[in-house]
Write an enzyme that holds these catalytic residues in place. Structure first.
Site, mmCIF file in Angstrom:
data_model
loop_
_atom_site.group_PDB
_atom_site.id
_atom_site.type_symbol
_atom_site.label_atom_id
_atom_site.label_comp_id
_atom_site.label_asym_id
_atom_site.label_seq_id
_atom_site.Cartn_x
_atom_site.Cartn_y
_atom_site.Cartn_z
ATOM 1 N N ARG A 117 0.861 -1.183 0.000
ATOM 2 C CA ARG A 117 0.000 0.000 0.000
ATOM 3 C C ARG A 117 0.895 1.230 0.000
ATOM 4 O O ARG A 117 2.116 1.104 0.011
ATOM 5 C CB ARG A 117 -0.945 -0.002 1.205
ATOM 6 C CG ARG A 117 -0.240 -0.118 2.546
ATOM 7 C CD ARG A 117 -1.210 -0.180 3.708
ATOM 8 N NE ARG A 117 -0.503 -0.313 4.973
ATOM 9 C CZ ARG A 117 -0.813 0.350 6.077
ATOM 10 N NH1 ARG A 117 -1.811 1.213 6.075
ATOM 11 N NH2 ARG A 117 -0.151 0.176 7.188
ATOM 12 N N CYS A 121 1.212 6.325 -7.685
ATOM 13 C CA CYS A 121 1.739 7.577 -8.213
ATOM 14 C C CYS A 121 0.675 8.662 -8.054
ATOM 15 O O CYS A 121 -0.422 8.549 -8.602
ATOM 16 C CB CYS A 121 2.128 7.420 -9.678
ATOM 17 S SG CYS A 121 2.565 8.980 -10.479
ATOM 18 N N GLU A 156 -3.003 7.229 5.664
ATOM 19 C CA GLU A 156 -1.592 7.440 5.986
ATOM 20 C C GLU A 156 -0.753 7.792 4.758
ATOM 21 O O GLU A 156 0.144 7.049 4.347
ATOM 22 C CB GLU A 156 -1.024 6.195 6.677
ATOM 23 C CG GLU A 156 -1.631 5.942 8.040
ATOM 24 C CD GLU A 156 -1.042 4.736 8.751
ATOM 25 O OE1 GLU A 156 -1.158 4.674 9.978
ATOM 26 O OE2 GLU A 156 -0.486 3.863 8.067
ATOM 27 N N CYS A 161 7.492 9.363 -5.665
ATOM 28 C CA CYS A 161 7.523 8.653 -6.949
ATOM 29 C C CYS A 161 8.462 9.373 -7.910
ATOM 30 O O CYS A 161 8.439 10.606 -8.011
ATOM 31 C CB CYS A 161 6.116 8.575 -7.536
ATOM 32 S SG CYS A 161 6.036 7.756 -9.152
ATOM 33 N N CYS A 163 8.703 8.567 -11.299
ATOM 34 C CA CYS A 163 8.333 8.170 -12.654
ATOM 35 C C CYS A 163 8.415 9.366 -13.603
ATOM 36 O O CYS A 163 8.506 10.521 -13.168
ATOM 37 C CB CYS A 163 6.918 7.579 -12.655
ATOM 38 S SG CYS A 163 5.595 8.817 -12.530
ATOM 39 N N CYS A 166 5.967 12.166 -12.814
ATOM 40 C CA CYS A 166 6.317 12.986 -11.652
ATOM 41 C C CYS A 166 7.511 13.887 -11.950
ATOM 42 O O CYS A 166 7.573 15.024 -11.463
ATOM 43 C CB CYS A 166 6.607 12.091 -10.447
ATOM 44 S SG CYS A 166 5.117 11.356 -9.738
ATOM 45 N N GLU A 315 -6.395 6.245 15.051
ATOM 46 C CA GLU A 315 -6.006 4.862 15.290
ATOM 47 C C GLU A 315 -5.155 4.776 16.553
ATOM 48 O O GLU A 315 -4.358 5.659 16.848
ATOM 49 C CB GLU A 315 -5.184 4.299 14.128
ATOM 50 C CG GLU A 315 -5.936 4.086 12.844
ATOM 51 C CD GLU A 315 -5.058 3.437 11.766
ATOM 52 O OE1 GLU A 315 -4.025 2.816 12.132
ATOM 53 O OE2 GLU A 315 -5.378 3.559 10.582
ATOM 54 N N GLU A 363 -1.549 -8.159 8.926
ATOM 55 C CA GLU A 363 -1.936 -7.667 10.248
ATOM 56 C C GLU A 363 -2.821 -8.644 11.018
ATOM 57 O O GLU A 363 -3.607 -8.244 11.875
ATOM 58 C CB GLU A 363 -2.613 -6.297 10.113
ATOM 59 C CG GLU A 363 -1.604 -5.228 9.701
ATOM 60 C CD GLU A 363 -2.228 -3.869 9.412
ATOM 61 O OE1 GLU A 363 -1.645 -2.875 9.842
ATOM 62 O OE2 GLU A 363 -3.271 -3.818 8.743
ATOM 63 N N PHE A 365 -2.030 -10.569 13.347
ATOM 64 C CA PHE A 365 -1.721 -10.578 14.772
ATOM 65 C C PHE A 365 -1.599 -9.174 15.355
ATOM 66 O O PHE A 365 -1.117 -9.007 16.477
ATOM 67 C CB PHE A 365 -0.437 -11.381 15.027
ATOM 68 C CG PHE A 365 -0.605 -12.852 14.766
ATOM 69 C CD1 PHE A 365 -1.409 -13.628 15.591
ATOM 70 C CD2 PHE A 365 0.012 -13.455 13.686
ATOM 71 C CE1 PHE A 365 -1.581 -14.979 15.349
ATOM 72 C CE2 PHE A 365 -0.155 -14.803 13.431
ATOM 73 C CZ PHE A 365 -0.955 -15.575 14.260
#
Length: 676
Positions: A117, A121, A156, A161, A163, A166, A315, A363, A365
């Site tokens: 995640r 771009c 988040e 990038c 590329c 960009c 969170e 995730e 655990f």
């Protein structure tokens, strides 16, 4: 003072967390049980859809919102509101297969593969197009639902990038910034050095791992561009949602004092600032109270990004996490205390990642309210339910504000510049650590500080500390001068005012841009110390401070000398000075010394600024929130021993009892005392 209620629909503090029902669509029994357990835990909110894209749109153009709408309906019918997320934080496989330009290129120049995640771009027109489609359909289907109280934009934000898209956008960004005049850029970046002059903007590449990394202006502008481009992407998402449902507020979850993005540039686009809080509790290099104190600093950073409104703790882990170097279980009572600290620092929400543990993947655990056992018969669930009850007791706090009269200056640009500059000692620059150490020292005096930018309005403050303000923004010097001239108490440290916003050194003496006249000194040299080097400062009040890592050698113009070096060839020369400006004072501390040693100086500044000191037992935190209905004092015992606090009067909302003088706090205990 009017309350700033984030969610008037609830009339309370929010208690909720990330909920991923798409992982359990084949288990309707579990989805039914989730609602029952949420109510038992005192939850009044759930965040939905953060990583749901592959279920909402399993194939391009094929949409399935019925399951999500059913969940939102069920939650609302049971008194649980929804924070609805856009799913742009992680892409489905079909999108990367069809539009590979959506995948980032890394610093080595290689196109990344599908997966993970935070790896899209931000520039890609195709990615923005696909995000526009899914966001619009989400807003049209559920944005007007009475149970939806907020949009959560992506997740988040972070990363960069390299590329071709960009690179081209970076070149256009630079051309716009420097008025399409390449000579202006060359002058600002000092490119005559090492013959690095550019002839055209399209010759400029970002700082690839194997490319140009020695032009400080380029490195800094790339970081500024990354923030600008990310912010532009975020604004694009927000504009799509607002075109359909203009009255639904938006937030995006930030990450502590994150180094990759300047959050001050992003906060104005949001209705509410939120962040993800994962302290390294119970580590082996600091006390629990110190971990809590640093977390209080992080809350202050987030609170200060959008002053005048509460923030959201989006969170936190109800138990342990699964990605820290050592994943420690929270000890009994710590969860309750940490949640109260967030509220004390200005949050109107206590939210978790995650509601229920998944069976597989990265995730599986990571801590959750509901463990794999699937029942309420766990310590973590019971402690979460206790927090739910506690938040109901202190509900009147919702909408009140933390309003400090002291501030610490922290600039992302300055941080990046210090990290990059070839000066000092590479391993001990410690800009963030220095700022946090000073903030903690004031906090131990019972004085909360906002954490603000050097170009922000300082009129609400009477004491301001500016550690290591190496890079000055165009308005910084004037801002600090005006603050002192109106009676403010200002303290700056070594390594202040060396370069301008383009990282060009000031001529005529440091600190530049007129600050040497404000402080009445000139920094002639700065000495970097090895760990084995020894020096100190003898203060006129009889105390002696230990010097470590950095010591500036000063020429004193018209400042009063408060402390002198004790050793080395500059022994006897000025190390701490003060220049008076009417009722204001400009202090300069020319060497690195622990914040704890500077406490007498801080106390004098606070006294001159009219800010009372509230000395407490070690490890006890003191916070204040206030609003139209009164003033609320929070006392948090961050130690494993019983503590008593004197001179406390009012009603403790936690115990529903009156306190008249002495407040007793049990191990990890807390009180919320309404005093007026």
């Amino acid at each position: 003072m009017e309350k700033k209620m984030l969610f008037p629909q609830t009339g309370a503090l929010i208690h909720g967390g990330d909920y991923n029902p798409e992982q359990w669509l084949d288990r309707p029994d579990i989805l039914e049980e989730d609602v029952r357990l949420m109510k038992k835990a005192g939850m009044n909110s759930a965040t939905l859809g953060v990583f749901s894209w592959s279920v909402l749109e399993p194939r391009e153009g094929e949409f399935h919102f019925e399951w999500l709408e059913e969940i939102v309906d069920r939650l609302y019918q049971n008194g649980i509101y929804t924070v609805l997320a856009t799913p742009s934080g992680a892409r489905p496989a079909w999108l990367d297969e069809a539009y590979p330009e959506a995948m980032r290129v890394n610093r080595q120049g290689m196109r990344e593969h599908h997966g993970g995640r935070h790896n899209h771009c931000m520039t890609s027109p195709k990615y923005r197009e696909k995000v526009t489609v899914i966001d619009r359909k989400l807003a049209e289907r559920l944005g007007s639902h009475p149970g939806v109280i907020m949009y959560h934009i992506s997740n988040e934000f972070g990363g960069e990038c390299f590329c071709p898209l960009c690179i081209q956008r970076f070149q256009e960004y630079l051309a716009e910034k420097y008025d399409h005049d390449i000579d202006k850029l060359n002058a600002a970046w000092w490119t005559a050095f090492w013959s690095h002059r550019y002839n055209r903007f399209d010759q400029i590449e970002p700082p690839f791992a194997s490319g140009e990394n020695s032009v400080m202006g380029l490195n800094l502008e790339w970081k500024r561009f990354t923030t600008w481009n990310t912010n532009d992407f975020m604004k694009h998402e927000i504009s799509v949602l607002r075109s359909v449902t203009p009255d639904v507020p938006v937030t995006a979850n930030f990450m502590r004092l994150f180094g990759g993005l300047d959050y001050r540039k992003m906060a104005p686009e949001l209705d509410v600032v939120s962040w993800d809080n994962y302290p390294l509790f119970h580590n082996d290099w600091e006390t629990f109270a110190e971990t809590m104190c640093e977390t209080a600093f992080q809350h202050a950073v987030m609170r200060s990004l959008k002053r005048g409104t509460p923030f959201m703790m989006m969170e936190s882990a109800p138990g342990l996490v699964n990605w820290q170097p050592v994943n420690k279980v929270k000890r009994p009572g710590v969860h309750r205390l940490a949640c109260l600290q967030a509220v004390a620092g200005g949050s109107d929400t206590v939210q978790y990642f995650q509601w229920r543990k998944g069976r597989g993947s990265f995730e599986q655990f990571h801590g959750a309210v509901v463990d794999h056992i699937g029942t309420d018969d766990t310590r973590v669930f019971r402690e979460v339910a206790q927090v739910g009850e506690l938040l109901k007791k202190i509900a009147p706090v919702a909408g009140t504000l933390v309003q400090p009269r002291a501030a610490l200056l922290f600039d992302w640009d300055n941080r990046w510049a210090i990290e990059d500059v070839k000066a000092l000692a590479q391993a001990t620059k410690k800009y963030e650590e220095t700022c946090i150490d000073i903030w903690k020292s004031f906090f131990r005096l019972g004085v909360d500080m906002d954490v603000v930018g050097s170009d922000e309005d300082l009129s609400a403050y009477d004491v301001v500390v500016a550690p290591m303000l190496y890079l000055l923004q165009p308005g910084t010097a004037g801002n600090l001068k005006a603050f002192v001239e109106r009676g403010g108490q200002l303290l700056a440290t070594y390594f202040t005012g060396y370069v301008n916003a383009d990282q060009l050194c000031y001529l005529g003496g440091f600190p530049g841009d007129g600050l040497k006249d404000l402080f009445g000194i000139i920094s002639e040299e700065i000495d970097s110390l090895y760990p084995s080097d020894r020096n100190g400062i003898q203060m006129t009040d009889g105390t002696k401070w230990e010097v470590k890592e950095y010591a500036e050698i000063l020429q004193v113009q018209d400042a009063q000398i408060l402390g002198r070096y004790t050793d080395d060839f500059y022994g006897g020369s000025a190390a701490v000075t003060c220049k008076n400006h009417g009722r204001g004072n400009a202090y300069y501390v020319a060497a690195r010394t622990a914040g704890e040693q500077m406490l007498p100086l801080f106390e004098k500044m606070l006294a001159d600024g009219g800010i009372p000191v509230r000395k407490l037992p070690g490890g006890v935190e003191y916070h204040v929130r206030s609003g139209e209905e009164g003033r609320y004092e929070f006392y948090l015992n961050c130690t494993g021993e019983e503590q008593t606090v004197s001179d406390v009067k009012g009603k403790d909302l936690v115990t529903d009892t009156e306190v008249q003088g002495t407040l007793t706090l049990q191990r990890y205990g807390a009180a919320v005392v309404k005093t007026a």
